[in-house]
Design an enzyme around this catalytic site. Sequence first.
Site, PDB file in Angstrom:
ATOM      1  CG  ASP A   1      -2.052  -1.145   1.075  1.00 44.01           C
ATOM      2  OD1 ASP A   1      -2.330  -1.255   0.076  1.00 44.01           O
ATOM      3  OD2 ASP A   1      -2.422  -1.645   2.092  1.00 44.01           O
TER       4      ASP A   1
ATOM      5  CE1 TYR B   1       4.323  -7.046   3.272  1.00 42.42           C
ATOM      6  CE2 TYR B   1       3.779  -9.301   3.488  1.00 42.42           C
ATOM      7  CZ  TYR B   1       3.662  -8.261   2.710  1.00 42.42           C
ATOM      8  OH  TYR B   1       3.155  -7.969   1.615  1.00 42.42           O
TER       9      TYR B   1
END
Length: 384
Positions: free
Chosen positions: A117, A189
């Site tokens: 994003d 992540y």
Amino acid sequence: MDGGAGATAKRSPTTSNAENPDLRSSHLLDWRLPESPERPAKIARTEEEEVVALRKEIMSRRNPGMQRYLVAVEYIGTRFSGSQKQPNCRTVVGVLEAAFQKFVGQPVSIFCSSRTDAGVHALSNVCHVDVERISKRKPGEVLPPHEPSVVRRAVNHFLQKDEGDIMVIDVRSVPSEFHARYKAQERTYYYRLLSGPEPLSTFEKDRAWHVPQDLNLQAVQEACQVLVGHHDFSSFRAAGCQANSPMRTLDELHVCETVSATSFPSSIERNLQKLNGEDVSAFSNENETSSMPSISSNDGQDTVISPCEFGMRREHRCFVVTARARSFLYHQVRLLVGVLKAVGCGDLSKSDVQRILDAKNVTAASPMAPACGLYLGRVKYELP
């Protein structure tokens, strides 16, 4: 007989498919697309798109100059509107495609392994691209593919003329059927949190989530154990998620305290290292270490901090959350971190985390962590 069969009847009897491979491939595609008045227009368009894709695949296999590359890139996501290409927006794919076009002299299409994003960073996001090497001296002449090292240097040359916030870190030649997204075996992540009452450093702006409260590391580590494994993660799935199922296997969820990326050793720390190396004469003040203040954190351990000298910033405590899985739901990592932060601040307990997981509703979770602290760290493959 339909229109496709009528076209076949007009074909010369002296020409065979074996004698003309191009004609054979064309007939194969025609056979897959029969003209039928009963077929809805929407379905016909969908099949036509599939045929176009198949034609491109056939042409790429015939063309010895077409090479698929696996490209790993790092970027600071602050000035990107996400990774996926969008009209009138600066995106990771858009910038990469522009750089490749300048390099090869023709448009290319780039496919990312993982979507990020706006504001999310990447230490290594991976994509694939098909490149045909055309001679610049003799237009139309197809040359052997570029070496991966040449692709890396050339594309980085054009990327650095842009904002300088994205760079190709690795390139590998792969077979034409290798897909960056579908061949990915695992994604990792990282999420950075900086804990402490002091304002966030300019060097850390948009690079981490600033939490003014002190975080209980042990409580967060215990909460992670509840979330690891195969679960229905509906409580950690944002609205708009396109995944068919909320079931995911979280292979790792871990939090640790580490040194901040912008931290530099103080004079006391330098002297302590010299002392460990038996260079005691380096001390300018023998009593300096005894006067070092310490604070007792809520995980029961004492943390030594440097004296607050004039002009010196007090360091934040830096925590890193690691999440590893084959795939994630939309905003899953940021929702997980939001809950873990609430546990660290004492707003939630380990049993509350279990309750949120069992609720299977995103409204039960804590507010989502901001994008600025999230980093795509690694995409794992079994390369040919």
